[in-house]
Write a protein that holds these residues in place. Structure first.
Motif, PDB file in Angstrom:
ATOM      1  N   SER A  44     -51.827  16.402  14.245  1.00 32.43           N
ATOM      2  CA  SER A  44     -50.757  16.964  15.074  1.00 32.43           C
ATOM      3  C   SER A  44     -50.655  16.234  16.407  1.00 32.43           C
ATOM      4  CB  SER A  44     -50.974  18.455  15.308  1.00 32.43           C
ATOM      5  OG  SER A  44     -52.135  18.684  16.089  1.00 32.43           O
ATOM      6  N   ASN A  45     -51.770  15.620  16.843  1.00 35.23           N
ATOM      7  CA  ASN A  45     -51.765  14.850  18.097  1.00 35.23           C
ATOM      8  C   ASN A  45     -52.981  13.924  18.110  1.00 35.23           C
ATOM      9  OD1 ASN A  45     -51.691  13.812  20.652  1.00 35.23           O
ATOM     10  ND2 ASN A  45     -51.728  15.769  21.721  1.00 35.23           N
TER      11      ASN A  45
ATOM     12  N   SER B 294     -53.961  11.903  20.256  1.00 33.22           N
ATOM     13  CA  SER B 294     -54.605  11.803  21.568  1.00 33.22           C
ATOM     14  C   SER B 294     -55.407  13.064  21.857  1.00 33.22           C
ATOM     15  CB  SER B 294     -53.551  11.584  22.654  1.00 33.22           C
ATOM     16  OG  SER B 294     -54.163  11.461  23.917  1.00 33.22           O
ATOM     17  N   ASN B 295     -56.536  13.195  21.161  1.00 36.59           N
ATOM     18  CA  ASN B 295     -57.354  14.406  21.296  1.00 36.59           C
ATOM     19  C   ASN B 295     -58.827  14.007  21.223  1.00 36.59           C
ATOM     20  OD1 ASN B 295     -58.668  16.901  21.021  1.00 36.59           O
ATOM     21  ND2 ASN B 295     -56.964  17.811  19.911  1.00 36.59           N
TER      22      ASN B 295
ATOM     23  N   ASP C 144     -50.219   5.083  18.814  1.00 43.24           N
ATOM     24  CA  ASP C 144     -50.471   5.087  20.256  1.00 43.24           C
ATOM     25  C   ASP C 144     -51.616   4.127  20.580  1.00 43.24           C
ATOM     26  OD1 ASP C 144     -50.665   5.560  22.932  1.00 43.24           O
ATOM     27  OD2 ASP C 144     -51.090   7.709  22.778  1.00 43.24           O
TER      28      ASP C 144
ATOM     29  N   ASP D  76     -54.146   4.798  23.639  1.00 40.05           N
ATOM     30  CA  ASP D  76     -54.939   6.022  23.781  1.00 40.05           C
ATOM     31  C   ASP D  76     -56.427   5.713  23.643  1.00 40.05           C
ATOM     32  OD1 ASP D  76     -54.974   9.078  23.874  1.00 40.05           O
ATOM     33  OD2 ASP D  76     -56.219   8.622  22.139  1.00 40.05           O
TER      34      ASP D  76
END
Length: 334
Positions: free
Chosen positions: A192-193, A195-196, A236, A239
């Motif tokens: 879902s993301n 960058s975590n 990304d 990141d």
């Protein structure tokens, strides 16, 4: 004017009234704090003192000394005079108090710490020792706690405190979740993301545990992880969390075939993203690993690293000195 809306100009009388109200609020707060600290100093474990800590912590939940005092009141003053059922109700009330505080202050450690203490002190019950419901209160509280922390992570998937606390909840629950279920949860959050950092970090811990116990085979799993990372990198490339997990997965580069493959993938990405600092830093690191395994090719790899470091000094001038030190180290050799 803010966002096209004119601000109403306050009169001097309105400003004065506001300042007076603020001063009164501050005075009231300081008086309450002084009263609570005096009661703490006097070792007052009464219900009245407990109520005052509630009032003060609702105003300022960052007062760790007051949280400590509150726990002393509970253990030294309230618990000894309460039935087990009443003690459980008292702890449940504090869980509700801290939940309200977390909605406004989700990253205050002392609030999380008090929740942890409440859970750790939940008594057995309501059933007796031979009852199926002996751990009913604990099961209910821990299940609710997992739901609470997951809701908070849905609101802020990168909340480090929530992730750390979730690891504690999962490990301590009377009905622990399997590590495979936890792995699936990190997959959900990462997809879902990307960058975590916390989700990637949690994933590394789970995989290490599964590998150590022989429940999963590292080489096979790593292929899937590298594939997931490739999607993340292209989505990304700037990141940091993605690249740190990639570096953890590559490790010391003992699997030379994998190391070469990943260098090739990063080189391809760099052609698309020529100013990607993380692509370049990773190439310097991975080529350095490859030098140890291919001494005959060390000179060519060294030159490639030095060229990349020169580019990094341009792309990331704030860390110019660091790249110069890396270049000196590579030039000197092992």
């Amino acid at each position: 004017m803010s966002h096209g809306v004119k601000r109403a100009r306050q009169t001097s009388e309105a400003l004065g009234a506001r300042r007076q109200k603020d001063a009164s609020t501050i005075k009231e707060y300081l008086g309450l704090q002084e009263t609570v600290m005096a009661k703490k100093q006097g070792k007052d474990w009464s219900q009245e003192a407990f109520a005052l800590t509630t009032q003060l912590l609702r105003s300022n939940p960052e007062l760790y000394t007051v949280w400590n005092y509150r726990r002393d009141i509970m253990t030294k003053g309230l618990f000894p005079t309460r039935t087990i059922k009443e003690r459980n109700s008292l702890l449940a009330s504090d869980l509700q108090l801290t939940l309200s505080a977390l909605k406004q202050h989700p990253k205050v450690y002392w609030i999380w710490n008090h929740r942890r203490w409440c859970l750790d002190n939940t008594p057995n019950g309501p059933g007796d020792e031979n009852s199926d419901d002996r751990y009913g209160w604990k099961r209910s509280n821990w299940a609710h706690e997992l739901a609470v922390v997951e809701k908070m992570l849905n609101a802020d998937a990168r909340n480090f405190h929530a992730w750390s606390y979730r690891r504690y909840v999962v490990a301590s629950s009377p009905d622990p979740r399997s590590e495979m279920a936890e792995l699936a949860y990190t997959t959900q959050k990462i997809e879902s993301n990307f960058s975590n950092f916390s989700a990637w970090h949690q994933r590394s811990k789970i995989l290490t545990s599964l590998w150590d116990k022989g429940e999963m085979t590292a080489p096979k799993v790593k292929d899937g992880e590298f594939e997931l990372l490739q999607h993340a990198m292209y989505s990304d490339p700037n990141d940091q969390s993605i690249w740190l997990y990639h570096r953890w997965l590559v490790g010391a580069g003992d699997d030379v075939a994998v190391l070469k493959r990943e260098i090739g993938i990063v080189e391809e990405l760099l052609e698309i993203e020529p100013d990607s600092k993380w692509c370049m830093e990773s190439l310097v690191h991975y080529r350095g690993l490859l030098m140890r395994h291919e001494p005959n090719n060390a000179e060519a790899l060294k030159q490639a690293c030095l060229i990349t470091l020169e580019k990094l000094k341009v792309v990331d001038p704030k860390r110019r000195r660091r790249y110069e030190e890396l270049a000196s180290s590579i030039s000197r050799g092992p």
